[in-house]
Design a protein around this motif. Structure first.
Motif, short mmCIF file in Angstrom:
data_model
loop_
_atom_site.label_atom_id
_atom_site.label_comp_id
_atom_site.label_asym_id
_atom_site.label_seq_id
_atom_site.Cartn_x
_atom_site.Cartn_y
_atom_site.Cartn_z
N GLU A 112 31.28 44.33 29.16
CA GLU A 112 30.03 44.44 29.92
C GLU A 112 29.04 45.37 29.25
OE1 GLU A 112 31.61 43.78 34.50
OE2 GLU A 112 31.58 45.79 33.64
N ARG A 113 29.56 46.53 28.82
CA ARG A 113 28.68 47.49 28.14
C ARG A 113 28.02 46.85 26.93
NH1 ARG A 113 32.83 51.14 28.99
NH2 ARG A 113 33.59 51.15 26.84
N VAL A 114 28.85 46.13 26.13
CA VAL A 114 28.35 45.56 24.89
C VAL A 114 27.32 44.46 25.16
CG1 VAL A 114 28.97 44.31 22.80
CG2 VAL A 114 30.40 46.18 23.61
N VAL A 115 27.63 43.59 26.10
CA VAL A 115 26.72 42.48 26.36
C VAL A 115 25.35 43.00 26.80
CG1 VAL A 115 26.29 40.51 27.87
CG2 VAL A 115 28.51 40.80 26.80
N LEU A 116 25.36 44.11 27.54
CA LEU A 116 24.08 44.69 27.95
C LEU A 116 23.32 45.25 26.75
CD1 LEU A 116 25.04 46.43 31.29
CD2 LEU A 116 23.63 44.39 30.94
N GLU A 117 24.07 45.74 25.76
CA GLU A 117 23.42 46.33 24.59
C GLU A 117 22.84 45.27 23.66
OE1 GLU A 117 23.32 49.62 23.56
OE2 GLU A 117 24.93 50.67 24.62
N ILE A 118 23.56 44.15 23.58
CA ILE A 118 23.10 43.10 22.67
C ILE A 118 21.79 42.52 23.17
CG2 ILE A 118 23.63 40.84 21.68
CD1 ILE A 118 26.53 41.47 21.84
N ASP A 119 20.92 42.26 22.28
CA ASP A 119 19.66 41.61 22.62
C ASP A 119 19.99 40.33 23.37
OD1 ASP A 119 16.69 41.37 20.54
OD2 ASP A 119 17.03 41.95 22.62
#
Length: 492
Positions: A429-436
């Motif tokens: 979840e954290r990563v998907v939010l970070e990815i454009d």
DNA sequence: ATAGGGTTAG
């Protein structure tokens, strides 16, 4: 038998003479002729400077000039060749020093000397300085225009390039070709093609430029078609043409045609240089024929950096990790080449494919520094992928959080991959939010992960979110070469 | 005997 001065001159001016041969000729002249031979022959002196300037150690021409200049008054050709050497060594300081001396001796306003300096500015990326000089040049010939156009084209400024092109009083085949490759470099392959068709005369270099335009812009089949047209025009292929052809085969994954090119090279008894060698190795490896690639590798007399990199990467992408790492050790033993950024992409890729965490860490943290190589994005994505997939999620995330350069989507996705494999929903979840968030793949992956751990509400939420943002899953696509039919078919 | 085209990662 002592070779005649005539023979030596011919050798010095031949492009196939190697650096060592030039040195031998130089030593021969000093040993067997009167030391002041150069005084009687400025021609010989200039030719030796020219030969060094064209060699792999262009700086040797400065050395020769510095030691002999008090004995021999140079002429404009001397400076022309010295500027060729300094543009090859990309030293602006050296170039301006040579220009100073040439001006002092009265050759500074000679067109060829001025073009030489212009070329130095361009190869050093000093376009503003080049333009300033171009604008005040008392005399300009077509090479001056070509230099300026090439400079703009290489930097991607095709507006300025075409302005200068329109100013050129008599554009020649070189001028037109510079425009073709300029548009190609920018990605405007259609404009490149239009310019190519418009040009009044085309030679081998123009055809090569157009072929490479297609290759660069991922139209390998069009490049192969262009080669066929070139054959019809009866233009003998140069080595660069063959390299372009091999690159097109690689891009099209056309193994049979690639083999045909290899056979052609053998039949014509063409010795493989480093360009041909690495292109062949890469072609075989990308088409899955690693063994054939390795045969080419072992057969190569001269292995430069590109050749080693092509082989190490070729082994790595095909899953021969141990073999790739062994080859890397062999490379480090060699005294002729030093690893660079590309080498380490292959090394880390090998570690990541095989799950060699320890060795990967060692190369990433130590070997890279020992070799004086700076870490680039590709290294981070390999390393993060390796750590994350082997379950070292915290270590991988720390690398991403604290890396000195801005992580891109690939790095984030490598981390996300680890989160998926190890079903770490919070990390994902954290990563998907970070990815454009414009790339749909990540949301699909996240929703699949939710599904795999049975969190159906979240699955529904992500799907609705994607629908609202009109994100669609793009279907996969692969290409194959159907036997004995050299066309490439796309398959959905 | 100036000037344009070529290899390895993404």
């Amino acid at each position: 038998m002592v070779p005649s001065v005539r023979t030596l001159l011919r050798l010095l001016r031949s492009p196939s003479t190697t650096t060592n041969q030039v040195k031998q000729i130089h030593a021969h002249l000093l040993l067997f002729h009167h030391p002041s031979l150069f005084q009687s022959s400025l021609n010989l002196f200039n030719s030796l400077i020219f030969a060094y300037a064209s060699s792999r150690q262009p700086h040797l021409s400065f050395l020769l000039f510095a030691t002999q200049t008090s004995l021999l008054p140079p002429n404009h050709l001397t400076f022309q060749f010295l500027l060729k050497a300094s543009s090859k060594s990309k030293s602006l300081l050296q170039s301006s020093q040579i220009h100073c001396i040439s001006t002092k001796l009265g050759f500074g306003s000679h067109v060829f000397v001025q073009n030489g300096l212009l070329h130095c500015y361009v190869t050093c990326g000093r376009l503003k300085d080049a333009r300033r000089m171009f604008d005040v040049m008392p005399e300009r010939d077509v090479a001056s225009f070509n230099c300026m156009i090439h400079g703009y084209a290489e930097s991607g400024d095709m507006d300025s390039a075409s302005c200068v092109f329109r100013l050129a009083p008599s554009p020649n085949v070189v001028t037109w070709t510079a425009m073709v490759s300029g548009y190609a470099r920018k990605g405007d392959v259609h404009i490149a093609r239009r310019v190519f068709e418009e040009m009044p005369h085309r030679d081998v270099v123009s055809w090569n430029a157009m072929m490479s335009a297609y290759v660069q812009n991922r139209h390998p089949v069009a490049a192969l078609g262009l080669f066929r047209r070139m054959q019809l025009e009866n233009l003998g292929p140069s080595l660069t043409t063959i390299v372009g052809l091999l690159l097109a085969c690689t891009g099209a994954r056309a193994l049979d045609q690639g083999k045909w090119v290899h056979a052609y090279l053998n039949k014509k008894r063409i010795l493989l240089n480093s360009y041909l060698g690495s292109a062949l190795i890469d072609m075989y490896c990308k088409c899955g024929a690693v063994e054939l690639g390795f045969q080419v590798f072992t057969g190569l007399v001269e292995k430069n950096l590109g050749v080693w990199n092509a082989m190490i990467n070729g082994l790595a992408i095909n899953g021969y990790s141990e073999r790739a790492l062994e080859l890397f050790d062999e490379m480090r033993m060699s005294t002729t080449v030093l690893p660079d950024e590309v080498t380490f992409v292959g090394v880390l890729l090998a570690c990541s494919h095989a799950g060699f965490v320890e060795e990967g860490r060692r190369h990433f943290h130590c070997t890279v520094k020992e070799c004086g190589v700076r870490l680039v994005l590709e290294h981070y994505s390999c390393m993060v992928d390796l750590l994350a997939r082997c379950g070292f999620l915290k270590e991988a995330e720390d690398i991403v959080r604290y890396m000195p350069i801005q992580p891109d989507d690939v790095v984030w996705r490598a981390l996300l991959g680890g989160g998926l494999v190890h079903k770490d929903v919070e990390l994902a979840e954290r990563v998907v939010l970070e990815i454009d968030a414009h790339c749909s793949g990540d949301y699909v992956l996240l929703s699949n992960l939710y599904a795999s751990v049975g969190r159906w509400n979240e699955v529904e939420r992500v799907r609705r979110f994607m629908k609202d943002k009109r994100i669609e899953k793009t279907p996969g696509c692969s290409s194959v070469e159907i036997e004995s039919d050299s066309r490439v078919h796309l398959k959905r």
